[in-house]
Design an enzyme around this catalytic site. Structure first.
Site, PDB file in Angstrom:
ATOM      1  CG  ASP A  51     -31.997 -27.851   1.078  1.00 18.51           C
ATOM      2  OD1 ASP A  51     -32.521 -28.813   1.654  1.00 18.51           O
ATOM      3  OD2 ASP A  51     -32.598 -26.791   0.838  1.00 18.51           O
ATOM      4  CG  HIS A  97     -27.163 -25.601   2.222  1.00 18.78           C
ATOM      5  ND1 HIS A  97     -27.560 -24.735   3.211  1.00 18.78           N
ATOM      6  CD2 HIS A  97     -28.009 -25.404   1.176  1.00 18.78           C
ATOM      7  CE1 HIS A  97     -28.594 -24.023   2.775  1.00 18.78           C
ATOM      8  NE2 HIS A  97     -28.892 -24.412   1.550  1.00 18.78           N
TER       9      HIS A  97
END
Ligand SMILES: [Zn+2]
Length: 292
Positions: free
Chosen positions: A90, A236
């Site tokens: 992400d 992430h």
């Protein structure tokens, strides 16, 4: 920048907090009277308001992270009976972290899905393009990574649609998946995602690599202890706790190869998100007698 829609919601919520607090207050008073006890009115009132606010907070938390009722449009996990898992990243793309992640994935021949923030795609279009060239899937992670339930409907639509348009324009691929920032969503977002043909995908294992001071060993141990077949694993490749860019993801990068080794050692197969979510169970169908 508080919008009218949000202000109205806050007023309604405060009203509900008042009602819940009053309920606690009257239950408390009756209980005290029943046991022939006495308490200062001031403390009773304060305690009731505190309890009312706490109840509302818990309800709100469940509402924005989980929703209420059956939600077949939201994927949190794949097929638990399978040995398949998917990797998702992400908040990118970023030059500093996405590029080394792509190198590792290429070297180990592993597919992944990148949920990209629109404004980061605008900033690093070549990284977004390489993600697609390397054969990975892409998802929409909104334009500015704002908390969707706090936005007006117009702002919410803009956040989702603008990112989708920029991703399509930059990479030539329409994002088939969407993931709301921080996993917070509401009914307006769900309806919009359905209309746009973007499937809502959350996760079942978070590596918590966004935390300050996280180490590669921590990430590896966490995945090792939690992962099972069907899991959607969250990493992430940019972002920080408060701002949406500028975090340190060195631990993510340095743990990735080991995480992949751990998954493979457990007999798990790392597949694209599409395969994880859309493959029917492999068991053969039972024999049935069909009338001719
Ligand atoms: Zn995010």
């Amino acid at each position: 920048m508080i919008n009218l829609e949000f202000a109205l919601r806050v007023v309604v919520l405060l009203g509900i907090v008042g009602l819940i607090s009053f309920m606690y207050w009257s239950i408390g008073n009756r209980t005290l009277r029943f046991f022939r006890l006495k308490a200062p009115r001031m403390w009773m009132a304060l305690f009731s308001i505190l309890l009312g606010a706490l109840t509302m907070f818990l309800l709100l938390t469940v509402w924005v992270y989980h929703g209420f009722g059956y939600q077949p449009d939201i994927y949190r996990v794949g097929n638990r009976i399978s040995n398949k898992v998917a990797l998702t990243f992400d908040d990118g793309p970023s030059e500093e972290f996405t590029l080394p992640i792509l190198d590792i994935l290429k070297e180990l021949d592993v597919p992944a899905t990148f949920f990209m923030v629109g404004k980061h795609v605008e900033k690093y279009p070549h990284v977004a393009q390489r993600i697609v060239e390397d054969g990975h899937s892409i998802g929409n992670h909104t334009q500015n990574h704002r908390n969707l339930p706090t936005l007006s409907t117009r702002e919410l639509q803009k956040e989702v649609m603008e990112a989708a348009a920029i991703i399509l324009e930059t990479t030539g691929v329409y994002p088939a998946f969407v993931r709301p920032p921080r996993g917070m969503y509401d009914d307006r977002f769900r309806r919009l995602a359905t209309l746009l043909g973007q499937e809502i995908v959350l996760w079942s294992v978070s590596t918590r690599d966004w935390r300050y001071g996280v180490t590669a060993t921590y990430i590896e141990r966490l995945v090792d202890s939690q992962v099972r077949g069907g899991d959607i694993i969250l990493f992430h490749d940019s972002g920080s706790l408060v701002k949406c860019e500028g975090g340190d993801r060195k631990a993510t990068v340095s743990s990735l190869a080991n995480v992949i080794t751990i998954l493979r050692a457990k007999g798990l197969e790392i597949v694209p998100l599409d395969e994880l979510l859309h493959t029917a169970p492999a068991e053969t169908f039972p024999q049935v007698d069909r009338p001719e």
